[in-house]
Design an enzyme around this catalytic site. Structure first.
Site, PDB file in Angstrom:
ATOM      1  N   GLU A 118       0.876  -1.187   0.000  1.00  0.00           N
ATOM      2  CA  GLU A 118       0.000   0.000   0.000  1.00  0.00           C
ATOM      3  C   GLU A 118       0.902   1.221   0.000  1.00  0.00           C
ATOM      4  OE1 GLU A 118      -2.352   0.815   3.486  1.00  0.00           O
ATOM      5  OE2 GLU A 118      -3.898   1.778   2.303  1.00  0.00           O
ATOM      6  N   HIS A 172      -0.275   8.630   4.812  1.00  0.00           N
ATOM      7  CA  HIS A 172       0.985   8.163   4.202  1.00  0.00           C
ATOM      8  C   HIS A 172       1.890   9.377   4.003  1.00  0.00           C
ATOM      9  CE1 HIS A 172      -0.220   3.963   2.853  1.00  0.00           C
ATOM     10  NE2 HIS A 172      -1.326   4.447   3.372  1.00  0.00           N
ATOM     11  N   HIS A 227      -6.453   5.199  -2.524  1.00  0.00           N
ATOM     12  CA  HIS A 227      -5.700   6.426  -2.226  1.00  0.00           C
ATOM     13  C   HIS A 227      -5.620   7.241  -3.509  1.00  0.00           C
ATOM     14  CE1 HIS A 227      -4.476   5.995   1.969  1.00  0.00           C
ATOM     15  NE2 HIS A 227      -4.385   4.699   1.745  1.00  0.00           N
ATOM     16  N   ASN A 235     -12.955   5.777   1.542  1.00  0.00           N
ATOM     17  CA  ASN A 235     -11.915   6.417   2.353  1.00  0.00           C
ATOM     18  C   ASN A 235     -10.676   6.641   1.493  1.00  0.00           C
ATOM     19  OD1 ASN A 235     -13.175   4.284   4.799  1.00  0.00           O
ATOM     20  ND2 ASN A 235     -13.283   6.501   4.985  1.00  0.00           N
ATOM     21  N   ARG A 268     -22.764  15.200 -11.763  1.00  0.00           N
ATOM     22  CA  ARG A 268     -22.425  14.973 -13.163  1.00  0.00           C
ATOM     23  C   ARG A 268     -20.948  14.638 -13.332  1.00  0.00           C
ATOM     24  NH1 ARG A 268     -26.707  17.092 -16.299  1.00  0.00           N
ATOM     25  NH2 ARG A 268     -28.205  17.970 -14.846  1.00  0.00           N
ATOM     26  N   ASP A 296     -16.180  -0.423  10.447  1.00  0.00           N
ATOM     27  CA  ASP A 296     -16.006  -0.263  11.900  1.00  0.00           C
ATOM     28  C   ASP A 296     -16.983   0.744  12.495  1.00  0.00           C
ATOM     29  OD1 ASP A 296     -14.905   2.023  10.825  1.00  0.00           O
ATOM     30  OD2 ASP A 296     -13.013   1.917  11.915  1.00  0.00           O
ATOM     31  N   HIS A 336     -15.086   4.697  10.036  1.00  0.00           N
ATOM     32  CA  HIS A 336     -14.647   5.138   8.708  1.00  0.00           C
ATOM     33  C   HIS A 336     -15.817   5.476   7.782  1.00  0.00           C
ATOM     34  CE1 HIS A 336     -10.728   3.660   9.951  1.00  0.00           C
ATOM     35  NE2 HIS A 336     -10.209   4.224   8.885  1.00  0.00           N
ATOM     36  N   ASP A 385      -7.877  -3.051   7.976  1.00  0.00           N
ATOM     37  CA  ASP A 385      -6.909  -1.947   7.968  1.00  0.00           C
ATOM     38  C   ASP A 385      -6.400  -1.712   9.392  1.00  0.00           C
ATOM     39  OD1 ASP A 385      -5.292   0.047   6.957  1.00  0.00           O
ATOM     40  OD2 ASP A 385      -6.904   1.434   6.458  1.00  0.00           O
ATOM     41  N   ALA A 432      -6.140   7.123  10.627  1.00  0.00           N
ATOM     42  CA  ALA A 432      -4.907   6.387  10.312  1.00  0.00           C
ATOM     43  C   ALA A 432      -5.118   4.920  10.658  1.00  0.00           C
ATOM     44  CB  ALA A 432      -3.743   6.962  11.107  1.00  0.00           C
TER      45      ALA A 432
HETATM   46 ZN   LIG Z   1      -3.982   0.630   5.117  1.00  0.00          ZN
END
Ligand SMILES: [Zn+2]
Length: 403
Positions: free
Chosen positions: A147, A159, A213, A237, A250, A271, A274, A297, A330
């Site tokens: 990732e 990140h 991401h 997310n 649109r 969870d 998120h 995650d 995170a």
């Molecule tokens: Zn992750």
């Protein structure tokens, strides 16, 4: 040979009432109904009462648990994580890296590849007993999920910005060599220059390429899928939102592609932190009972008291089931057993469909040898659940994991 019975068995999609499951040499020999079949005489018999036998869970996105990160150097890190996972019903998983300086990532990939190979050798050597040397069976690392660093600056989450890199074939090759081909999943933002080439090459090598991401518009996401991406990472997310424009829906963006393209499975973090429960339901309706995949995650803080923890090199504050760094989410402290119960509750799904999202569906999405099912010939990786979905016991290759 061993015989197992319970109130019910989930294949996962087909429920079998009063099942009899025979296991030999770590594999399921056959599954039948106790009313038509007696257990062969003279073999060990295990009765779980009104419990529910179901395939062991498979977590495709896990950074850590029990105080340890999968990128940690410590020898005790992975065994501690894997024992914790087994207690929560996870029988195999993809240790997942987080974006870091390239040398740190290369070293982590090497170490994870070493661990996977060691575990494979142990399994081969102890095929008859199917036990790890310390007698404690624990979740198995099937492959690595890379990732980052091929992710979007605009949607990087936590990140580190300074370690993100544009995707190139030579760089992908360096990761591949360090991991000795053990990368089985890669999250990538398809809109980055060079992404389609890297997606195509990774897919050609059997990697499950996952869009995530990402700040992609609809067209860039579809180009990623055309290049070979077949999955999406923690949908919603760290992703451009569904309605990106001010023009009344649109400009659907990557979510428009992920939620509607039948070639793509997708995962979510159920969870309750998120995503709003109704977004989980919307997602489950869109992707359906075969392409909905649960991930955790989870980070090192999972199963630990509140406080300060690390996700790779990022310091994370954990309070009230939220993991935050600089005000951004995170990772999570979610466990897969809770994710299954949440999905059933949020999406109004029955337990078999929710279990499939943690077993058969991730196996299918990742294209791994384990199928995440209970059927003749499958590995005897299974959980015993209470009728409400609490994990009571976990077995890998027919051998129980320590509680
Ligand atoms: Zn992750």
């Amino acid at each position: 040979m061993l015989a197992f019975t319970a109130g019910r068995l989930l294949t996962p999609t087909d429920p079998v009432e009063h099942p009899l499951m025979l296991v030999d040499q770590g594999r399921v020999l056959e599954i039948s109904c106790r009313s038509n079949r007696q257990a062969p005489a003279g073999i060990a018999f295990c009765d779980f009462g009104d419990g529910v036998m179901a395939p062991g869970y498979i977590d495709l996105h896990l950074h850590g648990s029990a105080g340890y990160d999968v990128m940690d150097d410590a020898d005790e890190a992975l065994p501690a994580i894997e024992q914790f996972l087994a207690r929560h019903g996870v029988t195999s998983y993809f240790p997942t890296t987080v974006t870091a300086p390239i040398d740190v990532t290369l070293r982590a990939l090497e170490r994870l590849a070493d661990t996977i190979e060691t575990r494979e050798r142990q399994i081969a050597r102890q095929n008859l007993e199917r036990q790890t040397p310390d007698g404690k069976n624990r979740a198995f690392p099937l492959g690595i999920h890379l990732e980052g660093p091929f992710i979007s600056h605009a949607r990087r989450g936590v990140h580190p910005a300074e370690n993100l890199l544009p995707p190139t074939l030579p760089l992908f090759e360096r990761f591949w060599q360090a991991a000795r081909g053990r990368i089985r999943m890669m999250t990538i933002a398809p809109e980055l220059e060079g992404a389609p080439e890297v997606i195509a090459e990774a897919a050609r090598r059997g990697v499950c390429v996952s869009l995530g991401h990402s700040d992609a518009d609809f067209e860039a996401a579809e180009r990623g899928i055309a290049a070979g991406a077949r999955h999406a990472t923690h949908t919603f997310n760290a992703m451009r939102s569904l309605d990106h424009s001010t023009l009344d829906h649109r400009n659907p963006g990557i979510l428009g592609a992920v939620l509607t393209d039948r070639r793509v499975s997708a995962d979510i973090i159920a969870d309750g932190v998120h995503l709003h429960p109704v977004i989980v339901k919307l997602f489950a309706n869109a992707k359906g009972p075969e392409q909905t995949v649960l991930i955790t995650d989870a980070i090192s803080a999972t199963g630990m008291p509140e406080g300060r923890y690390r996700l790779g090199s990022v310091e994370v504050n954990v309070h009230d089931d939220k993991c935050l760094a600089d005000g951004k989410l995170a990772g999570s402290v979610l466990t897969m057993d809770r994710a299954v119960r949440n999905l059933a509750r949020f999406a109004k799904w029955e337990l078999p469909q929710a279990v499939a999202a943690a077993s058969q569906n991730p196996a299918r999405a990742a294209g791994i040898a384990k199928k995440g099912i209970l059927a003749g010939g499958a590995d005897a990786d299974f959980v015993v659940l209470s009728p409400e979905g609490e994990v009571l016991r976990t077995f890998i290759g027919g051998v129980e994991c320590s509680r």
